[in-house]
Structure formats: structure tokens, C-alpha cells
Design a protein around this motif. Structure first.
Motif, PDB file in Angstrom:
ATOM      1  N   GLY A   1      34.850   1.124 -11.703  1.00  0.00           N
ATOM      2  CA  GLY A   1      33.467   1.222 -11.242  1.00  0.00           C
ATOM      3  C   GLY A   1      32.544   1.635 -12.376  1.00  0.00           C
ATOM      4  O   GLY A   1      31.446   1.095 -12.543  1.00  0.00           O
TER       5      GLY A   1
ATOM      6  N   VAL B   1      31.927  -1.345 -14.701  1.00  0.00           N
ATOM      7  CA  VAL B   1      30.947  -2.293 -14.157  1.00  0.00           C
ATOM      8  C   VAL B   1      29.543  -1.707 -14.235  1.00  0.00           C
ATOM      9  O   VAL B   1      28.593  -2.372 -14.659  1.00  0.00           O
ATOM     10  CB  VAL B   1      31.317  -2.645 -12.705  1.00  0.00           C
ATOM     11  CG1 VAL B   1      30.269  -3.541 -12.093  1.00  0.00           C
ATOM     12  CG2 VAL B   1      32.672  -3.320 -12.657  1.00  0.00           C
ATOM     13  N   ALA B   2      29.420  -0.424 -13.843  1.00  0.00           N
ATOM     14  CA  ALA B   2      28.095   0.204 -13.819  1.00  0.00           C
ATOM     15  C   ALA B   2      27.509   0.294 -15.224  1.00  0.00           C
ATOM     16  O   ALA B   2      26.319   0.021 -15.427  1.00  0.00           O
ATOM     17  CB  ALA B   2      28.195   1.593 -13.180  1.00  0.00           C
TER      18      ALA B   2
ATOM     19  N   ALA C   1      26.447  -3.247 -16.416  1.00  0.00           N
ATOM     20  CA  ALA C   1      25.247  -3.707 -15.723  1.00  0.00           C
ATOM     21  C   ALA C   1      24.037  -2.879 -16.150  1.00  0.00           C
ATOM     22  O   ALA C   1      22.951  -3.423 -16.389  1.00  0.00           O
ATOM     23  CB  ALA C   1      25.458  -3.614 -14.215  1.00  0.00           C
TER      24      ALA C   1
ATOM     25  N   ALA D   1      18.619 -10.166 -14.508  1.00  0.00           N
ATOM     26  CA  ALA D   1      18.420  -8.785 -14.069  1.00  0.00           C
ATOM     27  C   ALA D   1      18.936  -8.610 -12.649  1.00  0.00           C
ATOM     28  O   ALA D   1      19.521  -7.586 -12.308  1.00  0.00           O
ATOM     29  CB  ALA D   1      16.951  -8.413 -14.159  1.00  0.00           C
TER      30      ALA D   1
ATOM     31  N   ASN E   1      22.634  -8.340 -12.802  1.00  0.00           N
ATOM     32  CA  ASN E   1      22.992  -7.004 -13.280  1.00  0.00           C
ATOM     33  C   ASN E   1      22.793  -5.963 -12.192  1.00  0.00           C
ATOM     34  O   ASN E   1      23.581  -5.027 -12.078  1.00  0.00           O
ATOM     35  CB  ASN E   1      22.152  -6.633 -14.510  1.00  0.00           C
ATOM     36  CG  ASN E   1      22.778  -7.155 -15.783  1.00  0.00           C
ATOM     37  OD1 ASN E   1      24.000  -7.146 -15.935  1.00  0.00           O
ATOM     38  ND2 ASN E   1      21.958  -7.632 -16.682  1.00  0.00           N
ATOM     39  N   GLY E   2      21.735  -6.137 -11.409  1.00  0.00           N
ATOM     40  CA  GLY E   2      21.485  -5.204 -10.315  1.00  0.00           C
ATOM     41  C   GLY E   2      22.637  -5.195  -9.335  1.00  0.00           C
ATOM     42  O   GLY E   2      23.108  -4.131  -8.913  1.00  0.00           O
TER      43      GLY E   2
ATOM     44  N   LEU F   1      25.715  -6.067  -9.946  1.00  0.00           N
ATOM     45  CA  LEU F   1      26.878  -5.453 -10.590  1.00  0.00           C
ATOM     46  C   LEU F   1      26.756  -3.935 -10.618  1.00  0.00           C
ATOM     47  O   LEU F   1      27.730  -3.219 -10.373  1.00  0.00           O
ATOM     48  CB  LEU F   1      27.021  -5.978 -12.019  1.00  0.00           C
ATOM     49  CG  LEU F   1      27.733  -7.310 -12.158  1.00  0.00           C
ATOM     50  CD1 LEU F   1      27.775  -7.729 -13.610  1.00  0.00           C
ATOM     51  CD2 LEU F   1      29.147  -7.209 -11.610  1.00  0.00           C
ATOM     52  N   LEU F   2      25.546  -3.469 -10.923  1.00  0.00           N
ATOM     53  CA  LEU F   2      25.330  -2.019 -10.957  1.00  0.00           C
ATOM     54  C   LEU F   2      25.657  -1.427  -9.580  1.00  0.00           C
ATOM     55  O   LEU F   2      26.318  -0.400  -9.466  1.00  0.00           O
ATOM     56  CB  LEU F   2      23.883  -1.719 -11.351  1.00  0.00           C
ATOM     57  CG  LEU F   2      23.553  -0.247 -11.601  1.00  0.00           C
ATOM     58  CD1 LEU F   2      24.350   0.289 -12.768  1.00  0.00           C
ATOM     59  CD2 LEU F   2      22.062  -0.051 -11.855  1.00  0.00           C
TER      60      LEU F   2
ATOM     61  N   GLY G   1      29.402  -1.216  -9.114  1.00  0.00           N
ATOM     62  CA  GLY G   1      29.994  -0.104  -9.861  1.00  0.00           C
ATOM     63  C   GLY G   1      29.731   1.219  -9.168  1.00  0.00           C
ATOM     64  O   GLY G   1      30.643   2.019  -8.952  1.00  0.00           O
ATOM     65  N   VAL G   2      28.460   1.440  -8.821  1.00  0.00           N
ATOM     66  CA  VAL G   2      28.084   2.713  -8.200  1.00  0.00           C
ATOM     67  C   VAL G   2      28.787   2.854  -6.843  1.00  0.00           C
ATOM     68  O   VAL G   2      29.289   3.931  -6.503  1.00  0.00           O
ATOM     69  CB  VAL G   2      26.553   2.803  -8.059  1.00  0.00           C
ATOM     70  CG1 VAL G   2      26.154   4.033  -7.265  1.00  0.00           C
ATOM     71  CG2 VAL G   2      25.910   2.843  -9.440  1.00  0.00           C
TER      72      VAL G   2
ATOM     73  N   LEU H   1      31.660   1.528  -5.934  1.00  0.00           N
ATOM     74  CA  LEU H   1      33.082   1.830  -6.158  1.00  0.00           C
ATOM     75  C   LEU H   1      33.275   3.326  -6.382  1.00  0.00           C
ATOM     76  O   LEU H   1      34.144   3.955  -5.769  1.00  0.00           O
ATOM     77  CB  LEU H   1      33.601   1.065  -7.371  1.00  0.00           C
ATOM     78  CG  LEU H   1      34.098  -0.348  -7.138  1.00  0.00           C
ATOM     79  CD1 LEU H   1      34.530  -0.976  -8.447  1.00  0.00           C
ATOM     80  CD2 LEU H   1      35.253  -0.346  -6.162  1.00  0.00           C
TER      81      LEU H   1
END
Lengths: 292, 353
Positions: free
Chosen positions: A100, A103-104, A107, B315, B318-319, B321-322, B325-326, B328
Motif C-alpha cells: 500500500g 502504491v501511495a 501515486a 492525475a 494517480n488519484g 492509485l493513491l 494505497g491509502v 490498503l
């Protein structure tokens, strides 16, 4: 023959970078039994810190130092905020949290710095040296790369094996309960381990950026190759990380050189699978394999 | 994953609180699952018939993701093997579909089954290798697979079409449905039907002896082998099952996107799949459906937001994906049971009242 020599020199230089990433992974694995899949992404972020400074006409060496320090801080921060809460959970949780973070970070970097490829300065010439009349595939920057990784590795080994801090780190890694009883502040030591690992990772990021350009995913392949190197050497062994790095660097250089550069990642996968089939715990550790 | 709270709450259900006989589902697992599937199928049929082409396409995408996530749930949630390279299996399914459609004119059901078969064989090969590997070693090997596989398509471009990939012609609905029948709805029907079939089959598998041996291996390999479970064979089987699902999902990705190219199967696809099962609720097939909905609509929301704020599509990506990640990290830190865990808690609260 000339081609072979240049592939070999190239392989050694790249191998040292993979060894630095592998070293970072091994440090964290030894301390916390976690594979940090975000290692490459953390290095990418600190490299962006460096390039932002260089853009403001700061000297390369100042930016270089700041990036390494940023690596230390980032490593400690990640350990304290994200890893500490899941420390005692299953390996699956560890993998997912670091994934995670990977990825974060990628991004986030894409949002802040954009996705375009950026050039990154090298402090020395990246043109191959001349030996006699012919040019070889070893540039002053390559020599700097090799030297920098060697210095960091020797530094870490000395720290581990010759200092009181190193003794505490080893104790905390192998017998955390006993170490705690003996007055080692295990939590702090683990944070230090993550910080040092991130420093080694940052170095790899800085060294690879002039060759690969800088973009949010630029460390993906480096992480996979560094991880392959760490696994080849056995996740527990710093010496294995160095040997694994060189083996991967040389193999990929020959595979890429003779078969075309798009086969490199396939080559890494094949090497990884073959080695793991023979020795599921890597070359330098003693782990009982599971039987099929 | 059953948490201690699950067990505690399940035990003291008072007898008189049970629903009346006519409301209770049949006891037999197969019958119960089939009944549920028919009801859900009718609902989806009605839904797909009353929405536009774009929503049909999204339904079909949700179904494809749900199929892949259900397979990954079996592998990771029930058998304890984490695959970071499941996007590679989807790619194998999609490329098989593209190649078969390019060179033959087989009926669509045969194409899907063939793609499933090819991917299952690939899953068996990877599974045999994976059965010897644990935790980070397995994660690393599957990660390397996800990174390596797209370059196979580039290296042998005469077969796989290189970076440009293979174009897949849109599926024509059968003429009996009328000439004006939207092709998106036809694909959505096929995908939803496939998803229902896969979910019913997997739900039965997990309730069977095989499913119990999957979980036994996940919980304690040594105990499982002492109890007579062949550990490695079980692990390979779990890989084959989950790869077969990814193959079917790959076929529908090919139909939906109408193009099979390396760029469609980046490492982020594999990571998105892990996000799907984790956020949906690891170990639950219903969680896989939540995960599928999440993956499709999270991407859509990010794209819409990017359009709304006039920023680039990059963008937006990417948003998304962000957010993956967050999500997860956040789910692992504060909400380890995922959406399905939350739903279960909610249902329990309501039924207790």
C-alpha cells in the motif's frame, strides 16, 4: 570479446546498485521479519527531493546529502507510523501494508512532481574511460557508484559487528524478548534499522537516477532486481546481498546484452525461479524447504 | 477469516428468533447456493435490461473483476498463498482469447473455456513452483512474474502483436435478440452469468472437503499434513482454481476493452486485485464482489473528479492509485475485515434487535 568486457563492467556497476537495494531489504528483514516492498518507492521519493534541490541551483553534493538524510527520516517515520501498529500481525498484513505504501508513494509522487521522465545530474562524467585507444564501459560515475556502495556496505558491517549499537541491533533482531530484558530499547533499535535501510535504499535511488531517468515508477524494476538479489543471497545475509546483487547484475547484463534489453525482466524471473527451486531459502541461508 | 467475535456472536442465537420455515433457505449447500444465484441472476437481468450501454459495460467490468477476485480469495484468503502477480494470469486469459478469436471462429463459450484451460495450465506451473515458497519468497516470485510477463508480449511481437497488441472484435449478440440489441448488454449478460456460475462453483468448493483442506493448510501446514492432507497438492490445486478464474476474467477483459496489449496488464493491475480482496474482505466470496464494485467505481470516480477539476487523465489515474494505497494501509490498520466484515457486523446488529 570487447562486448563481453563491456557487458561485464556494466553488470558489476548495476550489480552494486542492486546490492544496495538488497542490503536495505536484508537489514529490514533481519530486524523486523518484514520485506519492505516500498523500499524502491521510498528511494524514488528521496531522489525527487534531491532533484528539487538541484533545480534550485544547490550544489549536487548538498542535494545528495539531504536526500540521504531524507531517507533516514523517511525510514524512521514509516517504521514508527505504519509498521509499529502491525508488527505482531501476520506476514500477509506486512506485505499488504508495504505494498500500500509503494502504491501511495508512487501515486503521490505522480501528483506532486508529474509523471514525465526527468534527467538527473551525475557528479562525474558518465562517458566511458579510455584505456589505450579503446573506450571501455566504465565511466568515472560508475567508479563512484561502486565506491559509494562499498563504503556504505562496509560502514554498515562495521556498525553491526564492531559497535555497541550494532550489538543491540543484532540482539533485538534475533532475540527481542531477551534483548528487552537486558535493557535494550528494542523499539528504538528497530526504528534505527529501518532508517539505515532507507539510507542504503536512497543511495541506490541517487545512483540509478542518472542512468534510468527519474519518474514515479523508475525504481519498480530496480526493486524487483534488488529483491531477486536479496532472495538469491538469502534474505538473512548481508554478504549474500552483495553476492546476489553482483550475480543478478552480471546475469541481466549478459541476458540483456546478447538477447535484447526487453528480456531482462524475464531473465530475472527465470533466475529467481530456478534458484528458488533448488534452494527455496536462497544461496546463503539454511532454511528447510517445503517438499512438493 | 473468522474472528473470535464471530464465534461468540454466532453461538447464542435464540431459537425463537429464527425466521419462519418458509423463509429459511434449504439446508443443502448446492441447492441453497443455486437458489440464491437464480434470485440474484433475475435481479441482475432486470437491472442490465434497464440501464444504458455505459452502465452495462461497467456491470460487465464488475463481473470480470469479481470473477478474478473470487479466485484470488480462494488462493489468498482460504489457502494463505499471496499472489502479487495475478494480473499476469488475467493477461494470459486475455491473450488466449484474443489469439483464439483471431485465428478461429469457435463459439464464444468454447473460447472462454479454452482461455480458462490455458490459464489453469499456467497456474499449475506457477503453483508447483509456488508450493515450495513461503511468505516473502512467494510474494517476490509472483511479483517478478507480474513484471516479466508483459515483456514476453513485446519480445515475441509477431505472435502477440507487440506494444500495439491484438484487437478483439466486439461480440455480436445472437440474431434472435433482434438487430438493435446493444452488444454491451449481451457482453454484460455473459459476464454476469459467468460470475454467478463461478461464485456458485467456488462457494460449493469452499464448503466441501477440498475447501476445508485449503483452510487447514493455511492455518497450520504441519497439523494439516498430520491429518492426512497432501499439503503441496492442495496448494497447487488452489493455484489452478484461482488461475482458471483469472483466465475467465481475462476473457471478459478482452471482450470489454476489445484490445489485448501489454499496457493493459501493468504491475498496478496485480496490486489493484490485492486491494480488491483486502478491502472487500479477505476470505469472503461476497467480499470479492464488493472488491469488484470498488475497483470499477473507484477508477470511474477518479476519472470523473479529474475531469471535474480539469486536471489531466494521468492525475486521475494517480488519484485512483493513491486511493488504493491509502485504502490498503487504512484497512490493515483499522478495519482488517474489510467491507464484508462491516456488512456482517451491521447485519448482526439489525437481526439482534
Amino acid at each position: 570479446m570487447h562486448r563481453f568486457v563491456s557487458f561485464t563492467l556494466d553488470g558489476i556497476t548495476n550489480g552494486m546498485i542492486y546490492a544496495a537495494v538488497a542490503m536495505a531489504l536484508v537489514l529490514i528483514w533481519r530486524a523486523t521479519r518484514i520485506v519492505n516492498f516500498a523500499q524502491g518507492a521510498m528511494a524514488m521519493v528521496t531522489t525527487y527531493v534531491a532533484v528539487s534541490l538541484v533545480d534550485r541551483h544547490v550544489s549536487y553534493w548538498f542535494a545528495f546529502t539531504v536526500a540521504l538524510v531524507a531517507g533516514l527520516v523517511l525510514g524512521a517515520l514509516v517504521e514508527r507510523t505504519l509498521i509499529r501498529p502491525v508488527e505482531n500481525k501476520s506476514p500477509l498484513v506486512h506485505i499488504i501494508v508495504t505494498l500500500g505504501l509503494l502504491v501511495a508513494l508512487e501515486a503521490g509522487a505522480g501528483l506532486i512532481w508529474g509523471g514525465r521522465f526527468r534527467s538527473f545530474p551525475a557528479p562525474f562524467s558518465i562517458v566511458g574511460l579510455k584505456v589505450g585507444r579503446s573506450q571501455i564501459a566504465l565511466s568515472p560515475f560508475d567508479i563512484f557508484t561502486i565506491a559509494a556502495v562499498v563504503v556504505v556496505m562496509v560502514g554498515l558491517l562495521v556498525l553491526f559487528h564492531r559497535t555497541a549499537v550494532g550489538l543491540r541491533m543484532r540482539a533485538a533482531a534475533f532475540e527481542p524478548e531477551v534483548a528487552r530484558l537486558l535493557g535494550v530499547r528494542v523499539g528504538r533499535v528497530l526504528t534505527l534499522g529501518w532508517a539505515l535501510a532507507a539510507l542504503a535504499g536512497s543511495l541506490a535511488g541517487l545512483l540509478v537516477a542518472p542512468k534510468l531517468f527519474l519518474y514515479p515508477n523508475n525504481m519498480d524494476a530496480v526493486l524487483v532486481f534488488g529483491f531477486t538479489a536479496a532472495i538469491l543471497g538469502g534474505l538473512d545475509s548481508p554478504v549474500g546481498a552483495l553476492v546476489g546483487g553482483l550475480v543478478i547484475g552480471l546475469s541481466l547484463s549478459y541476458v540483456g546484452g546478447y538477447l535484447g534489453s526487453d528480456t531482462e525482466s524475464i531473465g530475472a524471473f527465470v533466475i529467481l525461479i530456478v534458484v528458488l527451486m533448488v534452494r527455496p531459502g536462497g544461496l546463503f541461508t539454511r532454511v528447510n524447504p517445503r517438499r512438493v | 477469516m473468522t474472528t473470535p467475535t464471530d464465534r461468540r456472536a454466532a453461538a447464542p442465537t435464540p431459537v425463537n428468533r429464527r425466521p419462519p420455515d418458509w423463509l429459511r433457505l434449504p439446508r443443502q449447500t448446492l441447492l441453497r447456493h443455486l437458489l440464491l444465484a437464480v434470485v440474484v441472476g433475475l435481479l441482475l437481468f432486470w437491472l442490465s435490461d434497464n440501464v444504458g450501454a455505459f452502465t452495462d459495460l461497467q456491470l460487465s467490468n464488475v463481473a470480470a473483476y469479481a470473477i478474478a477476485l473470487a479466485g484470488l480469495t480462494v488462493l489468498t484468503g482460504h489457502n494463505g498463498q499471496l499472489s502479487l502477480g495475478h494480473g499476469a494470469f488475467i493477461a494470459i486469459g486475455a491473450y488466449s482469447t484474443g489469439l483464439i478469436l483471431e485465428h478461429t471462429s469457435l463459439p464464444i463459450i468454447v473460447v472462454i473455456l479454452a482461455a480458462m484451460g490455458v490459464t489453469a495450465v499456467a497456474g499449475a506451473i506457477v503453483g508447483i513452483a509456488a508450493a515450495r515458497l513461503r511468505g516473502p519468497y512467494l510474494a517476490g516470485a509472483t511479483l517478478a512474474l507480474a513484471v516479466a510477463l508483459p515483456s514476453v508480449a513485446i519480445k515475441w511481437s509477431s505472435i502477440f502483436g507487440g506494444e500495439q497488441g491484438i484487437t478483439v472484435n466486439p461480440l455480436a449478440p445472437p440474431t434472435s435478440l433482434g438487430l438493435a440489441f446493444p452488444p454491451e448488454r449481451w457482453v454484460a449478460w455473459l459476464a454476469l452469468l459467468a460470475a454467478l456460475i463461478v461464485l456458485v462453483l467456488l462457494a460449493n468448493l469452499l464448503r466441501s472437503r477440498v475447501g476445508r483442506s485449503f483452510r487447514a493448510v493455511r492455518d497450520d501446514e504441519i497439523a494439516a499434513s498430520l491429518a492426512g492432507v497432501h499439503v503441496a497438492r492442495t496448494q497447487v490445486l488452489a493455484f489452478v482454481v484461482s488461475a482458471a478464474c483469472a483466465g475467465v476474467a481475462g476473457a471478459f477483459f478482452a471482450f470489454n476493452v476489445q484490445l489485448v496489449a501489454p499496457a493493459g496488464f501493468p504491475l498496478t493491475l496485480s496490486i489493484a486485485l490485492v486491494t480488491g480482496i483486502v478491502v472487500g474482505g479477505i476470505g469472503s466470496l461476497v467480499g470479492a464482489v464488493w472488491g469488484g464494485i470498488l475497483l470499477v467505481y473507484l477508477n470511474q470516480e477518479a476519472t470523473d473528479l479529474a475531469k471535474h477539476f480539469h486536471v489531466s487523465a494521468a492525475a486521475g489515474a494517480n488519484g485512483a492509485l493513491l486511493a488504493y494505497g491509502v485504502l490498503l494501509i487504512a484497512v490493515m490498520l483499522v478495519f482488517p475485515d474489510g467491507i464484508q466484515g462491516g456488512v456482517r457486523r451491521l447485519v448482526r446488529l439489525v437481526t439482534r434487535q
